[in-house]
Scaffold this active site. Structure first.
Site, PDB file in Angstrom:
ATOM      1  N   LEU A 178      68.863  -4.955  33.463  1.00 18.87           N
ATOM      2  CA  LEU A 178      68.570  -5.527  32.158  1.00 18.87           C
ATOM      3  C   LEU A 178      67.517  -6.623  32.304  1.00 18.87           C
ATOM      4  O   LEU A 178      67.583  -7.409  33.257  1.00 18.87           O
ATOM      5  CB  LEU A 178      69.842  -6.108  31.541  1.00 18.87           C
ATOM      6  CG  LEU A 178      70.894  -5.091  31.098  1.00 18.87           C
ATOM      7  CD1 LEU A 178      72.159  -5.812  30.666  1.00 18.87           C
ATOM      8  CD2 LEU A 178      70.386  -4.232  29.968  1.00 18.87           C
ATOM      9  N   LEU A 189      72.836 -12.042  23.838  1.00 22.25           N
ATOM     10  CA  LEU A 189      73.382 -10.934  24.615  1.00 22.25           C
ATOM     11  C   LEU A 189      72.802 -10.885  26.024  1.00 22.25           C
ATOM     12  O   LEU A 189      71.590 -10.794  26.213  1.00 22.25           O
ATOM     13  CB  LEU A 189      73.112  -9.611  23.891  1.00 22.25           C
ATOM     14  CG  LEU A 189      73.675  -8.346  24.554  1.00 22.25           C
ATOM     15  CD1 LEU A 189      75.196  -8.416  24.630  1.00 22.25           C
ATOM     16  CD2 LEU A 189      73.234  -7.108  23.796  1.00 22.25           C
ATOM     17  N   ASP A 190      73.694 -10.923  27.020  1.00 23.21           N
ATOM     18  CA  ASP A 190      73.338 -10.795  28.436  1.00 23.21           C
ATOM     19  C   ASP A 190      72.329 -11.840  28.892  1.00 23.21           C
ATOM     20  O   ASP A 190      71.575 -11.609  29.833  1.00 23.21           O
ATOM     21  CB  ASP A 190      72.796  -9.385  28.738  1.00 23.21           C
ATOM     22  CG  ASP A 190      73.879  -8.320  28.634  1.00 23.21           C
ATOM     23  OD1 ASP A 190      75.054  -8.653  28.869  1.00 23.21           O
ATOM     24  OD2 ASP A 190      73.549  -7.173  28.322  1.00 23.21           O
ATOM     25  N   GLU A 191      72.318 -13.005  28.249  1.00 17.16           N
ATOM     26  CA  GLU A 191      71.385 -14.063  28.631  1.00 17.16           C
ATOM     27  C   GLU A 191      72.092 -15.375  28.925  1.00 17.16           C
ATOM     28  O   GLU A 191      71.469 -16.432  28.969  1.00 17.16           O
ATOM     29  CB  GLU A 191      70.325 -14.254  27.544  1.00 17.16           C
ATOM     30  CG  GLU A 191      69.407 -13.044  27.361  1.00 17.16           C
ATOM     31  CD  GLU A 191      68.280 -13.307  26.368  1.00 17.16           C
ATOM     32  OE1 GLU A 191      68.077 -14.488  26.019  1.00 17.16           O
ATOM     33  OE2 GLU A 191      67.620 -12.347  25.957  1.00 17.16           O
TER      34      GLU A 191
END
Length: 279
Positions: free
Chosen positions: A191, A222-224
């Site tokens: 990602l 999200l995903d950070e």
């Protein structure tokens, strides 16, 4: 008794001297100490493990005036206490199994009273390990209700940490904000390069030479969220897409387990969007 003192505050002279004196006054012997000053935020971080005959309350009381004087975020925890952890999963069981096996073998200092899943696939694994399993389906129509039930379960089981072990649902912004610093997620390190379905197959098609995983705290982005741990492993042109999936799952399990262990041992502190990890 062994206790862990974890603290952070704006850096200024005298922090180490004052804390050491306070611990000495409480009858504590320092057996491990790590510290770090963030050059970006100017914040001082410290993790100390002590041995003492004093009670947890006595040590906390001895350090309270120092905490107030330096405006510290300070926690004193029992080193032997196990973090009560809710694990959430969907259908992939590799990360869940790694966590439960490490917990059962005594190498991971957590207690897992409940597993929550939006599928029934992994219920037999929960039964094998003797952990309560709650099936909580999530759809666009019932998402708010499902998250309210999730918070109810967290309260019922006295949960301190939530671990997303390949849980394939996005938590709402409000839930992320409410549980900031208490939810850990794992994802493949491709990602954002390889989003969507079958990321390992996408990576295979591009001929990647490294695959890996990232464990991080969950935020509304999200995903950070702040990264706790990462691991990579080398691959080459001889590896098939299925072999990449197998290797990736192994890396994901190890990375997530380490991140959970460091959190449970009070080794991770937040420094804005970054983490300080006293590993």
């Amino acid at each position: 008794m062994n206790y862990i003192v974890a603290l952070s505050c704006l850096d200024r002279p005298g922090i180490v001297h004052t804390i050491s004196g306070g611990l000495l006054g409480a009858g504590c012997n320092i057996v491990e100490s790590q510290q770090f000053r963030s050059p970006e935020s100017g914040t001082f971080f410290m993790r100390i493990e002590v041995s003492t005959t004093a009670s947890l309350e006595q040590v906390r009381a001895a350090l309270a005036p120092i905490r107030d004087d330096f405006h510290m975020d300070l926690r004193v925890s029992d080193a032997a206490a196990r973090t009560r952890t809710m694990i959430m999963c969907s259908t992939a069981g590799h990360a869940l199994n790694d966590l439960l096996f490490a917990q059962r073998s005594g190498t991971l200092p957590i207690e897992v009273p409940v597993i929550v899943s939006n599928h029934l696939t992994l219920k037999p694994m929960a039964e094998f390990y003797g952990v309560d399993f709650v099936h909580l389906p999530v759809t666009a129509a019932n998402k708010s209700q499902a998250e309210a039930e999730l918070l109810g379960l967290a309260q019922k089981y006295d949960i301190e940490l939530v671990v997303l072990a390949r849980y394939m649902q996005i938590l709402s912004d409000s839930l992320c904000e409410r549980m900031e610093g208490r939810v850990i997620n794992i994802h493949h390190s491709f990602l954002p390069s390889f989003k969507g379905a079958k990321p390992y197959h996408q990576a295979y098609a591009r001929g990647v030479k490294l695959i890996g995983a990232t464990a991080h705290y969950v935020t509304a982005d999200l995903d950070e969220g702040p990264i706790i741990d990462q691991e990579v492993t080398s691959v080459n042109h001889t590896r098939s897409a299925d072999q990449l999936v197998q290797l990736g799952r192994s890396v994901e399990g190890r990375t997530l387990t380490r991140a959970v262990q460091w959190h449970a041992e009070h080794r991770v502190m937040l420094d804005g969007q970054r983490t300080v990890v006293f590993s």
